[in-house]
Design a protein around this motif. Structure first.
Motif, PDB file in Angstrom:
ATOM      1  N   HIS A  83      38.441  79.578  -5.278  1.00  0.00           N
ATOM      2  CA  HIS A  83      38.737  80.963  -6.018  1.00  0.00           C
ATOM      3  C   HIS A  83      38.166  81.985  -4.837  1.00  0.00           C
ATOM      4  O   HIS A  83      37.459  81.933  -5.614  1.00  0.00           O
ATOM      5  CB  HIS A  83      38.408  80.834  -7.755  1.00  0.00           C
ATOM      6  N   TYR A  85      39.613  86.585  -3.858  1.00  0.00           N
ATOM      7  CA  TYR A  85      40.123  87.582  -4.328  1.00  0.00           C
ATOM      8  C   TYR A  85      40.906  88.014  -3.181  1.00  0.00           C
ATOM      9  O   TYR A  85      40.234  88.288  -2.387  1.00  0.00           O
ATOM     10  CB  TYR A  85      39.079  88.859  -5.276  1.00  0.00           C
ATOM     11  N   GLY A  86      42.232  88.721  -2.653  1.00  0.00           N
ATOM     12  CA  GLY A  86      42.645  89.422  -1.913  1.00  0.00           C
ATOM     13  C   GLY A  86      42.558  89.024  -1.177  1.00  0.00           C
ATOM     14  O   GLY A  86      42.944  88.135  -0.119  1.00  0.00           O
ATOM     15  N   GLY A 124      44.051  82.119  -5.276  1.00  0.00           N
ATOM     16  CA  GLY A 124      44.091  83.657  -5.866  1.00  0.00           C
ATOM     17  C   GLY A 124      43.376  83.948  -6.906  1.00  0.00           C
ATOM     18  O   GLY A 124      44.179  83.470  -7.898  1.00  0.00           O
ATOM     19  N   VAL A 125      42.553  84.831  -6.658  1.00  0.00           N
ATOM     20  CA  VAL A 125      41.862  85.280  -8.028  1.00  0.00           C
ATOM     21  C   VAL A 125      42.305  86.940  -8.389  1.00  0.00           C
ATOM     22  O   VAL A 125      42.924  87.700  -7.518  1.00  0.00           O
ATOM     23  CB  VAL A 125      40.969  85.797  -7.843  1.00  0.00           C
ATOM     24  N   ARG A 126      43.159  87.134  -9.825  1.00  0.00           N
ATOM     25  CA  ARG A 126      42.771  88.829 -10.113  1.00  0.00           C
ATOM     26  C   ARG A 126      42.083  89.647 -11.108  1.00  0.00           C
ATOM     27  O   ARG A 126      42.097  88.457 -11.546  1.00  0.00           O
ATOM     28  CB  ARG A 126      45.153  88.878 -10.703  1.00  0.00           C
ATOM     29  N   ASP A 127      42.311  90.225 -10.839  1.00  0.00           N
ATOM     30  CA  ASP A 127      41.258  91.272 -11.077  1.00  0.00           C
ATOM     31  C   ASP A 127      41.955  90.902 -13.725  1.00  0.00           C
ATOM     32  O   ASP A 127      43.147  91.032 -13.635  1.00  0.00           O
ATOM     33  CB  ASP A 127      41.392  92.801 -11.816  1.00  0.00           C
ATOM     34  N   ASP A 129      41.137  87.643 -14.189  1.00  0.00           N
ATOM     35  CA  ASP A 129      41.430  86.416 -14.523  1.00  0.00           C
ATOM     36  C   ASP A 129      40.504  85.628 -15.423  1.00  0.00           C
ATOM     37  O   ASP A 129      39.267  86.075 -14.955  1.00  0.00           O
ATOM     38  CB  ASP A 129      42.222  86.071 -13.315  1.00  0.00           C
ATOM     39  N   TYR A 137      36.202  89.890 -12.432  1.00  0.00           N
ATOM     40  CA  TYR A 137      36.252  91.438 -12.099  1.00  0.00           C
ATOM     41  C   TYR A 137      36.419  92.204 -10.942  1.00  0.00           C
ATOM     42  O   TYR A 137      35.358  92.105  -9.606  1.00  0.00           O
ATOM     43  CB  TYR A 137      35.001  92.286 -12.804  1.00  0.00           C
ATOM     44  N   HIS A 138      37.626  92.491 -10.331  1.00  0.00           N
ATOM     45  CA  HIS A 138      37.812  93.174  -9.218  1.00  0.00           C
ATOM     46  C   HIS A 138      36.460  94.339  -8.960  1.00  0.00           C
ATOM     47  O   HIS A 138      37.083  95.036  -9.345  1.00  0.00           O
ATOM     48  CB  HIS A 138      38.938  93.739  -8.334  1.00  0.00           C
ATOM     49  N   GLY A 145      37.948  92.365  -0.965  1.00  0.00           N
ATOM     50  CA  GLY A 145      37.816  91.397  -2.070  1.00  0.00           C
ATOM     51  C   GLY A 145      37.372  91.084  -2.318  1.00  0.00           C
ATOM     52  O   GLY A 145      37.367  89.613  -3.467  1.00  0.00           O
ATOM     53  N   VAL A 147      34.796  90.004  -5.489  1.00  0.00           N
ATOM     54  CA  VAL A 147      34.724  90.027  -7.046  1.00  0.00           C
ATOM     55  C   VAL A 147      33.525  89.650  -7.309  1.00  0.00           C
ATOM     56  O   VAL A 147      32.893  88.843  -7.443  1.00  0.00           O
ATOM     57  CB  VAL A 147      36.364  89.223  -7.364  1.00  0.00           C
TER      58      VAL A 147
END
Length: 224
Positions: A83, A85-86, A124-127, A129, A137-138, A145, A147
């Motif tokens: 996992h 992020y971005g 992909g991870v989103r803020d 999730d 937390y981004h 990216g 997190v």
């Protein structure tokens, strides 16, 4: 070498950087050391009584040589989704390259010369999730990216390189190793405001805090 710093939370000491093993809903590896830390990761998991094949997921705080370095070497025994992020997830997939116009991007370019990309599923991870008991937390600045992951249930925060530990206190990521120190400061303040209470603060560099982690983060945020 592995040390249990709290119930179900193990520090995998790779020398200059930390990875972690967390017993969440599945055994979870957090970050993965440098390309030269395969023995430390494997040995640490063995110390904690976990087979590499039992790892159910990898939580990556960010793409840097000292946090993704062993992922390729740990496969095929490691067969778990990673996992990320971005922008950092794109780097891990090999879809993008770090920018030469940023000093940290140049450092990452050089690190990429000795870092093999893993043949693993990149999720992909989103803020916001939820991943197991953790919330993402981004926290950009150290990398775009970056997190952090916080579990209210476990009372654990996985802070990566947003901060480091020195003499029992947390210090924000500095200019030399960051894309944007203004974003780092904003991320520290935002995380201190948004995250639920946690005792354990797992950092990439320095010693993890076994208690008072959220208080230490708030103390730092108040200075930025």
């Amino acid at each position: 070498m592995a040390t249990e710093i709290a119930d179900g939370v193990w520090r995998l000491d790779c020398g200059g950087v930390n990875a972690y093993l967390v017993f969440d809903d599945v055994p979870t590896l957090v970050d993965a050391g440098t390309p030269w830390d395969e023995g430390a990761i494997r040995g640490g998991l063995s110390d904690a009584g976990v087979d590499l094949s039992a790892i159910g997921r990898v939580l990556l705080t960010h793409y840097d040589l000292d946090h993704v370095g062993t992922l390729a070497a740990l496969t095929p025994e490691l067969d778990a989704p990673v996992h990320a992020y971005g922008f950092d997830a794109q780097l891990l997939r090999g879809y993008r390259t770090p920018p030469l116009g940023n000093h940290k991007g140049l450092i990452q370019r050089l690190g990429g010369l000795v870092t093999d990309l893993p043949e693993l599923e990149i999720v992909g991870v989103r803020d916001g999730d939820a991943i197991g008991s953790f919330t993402a937390y981004h926290t950009p600045g150290h990398t775009p990216g970056h997190v952090a992951y916080v579990s209210e249930e476990l009372g654990v925060a996985l802070l990566g390189d947003l901060v480091s530990e020195s003499d029992g206190e947390l210090t924000e990521s500095g200019w030399v190793i960051s894309y944007d120190t203004g974003a780092v400061a904003a991320s520290v303040r935002s995380l201190a405001e948004r995250a639920p209470a946690f005792d354990v603060a797992c950092v990439g560099h320095g010693d993890p805090l076994a208690s008072g982690g959220d208080e230490a983060l708030r103390r730092l945020a108040a200075t930025l």
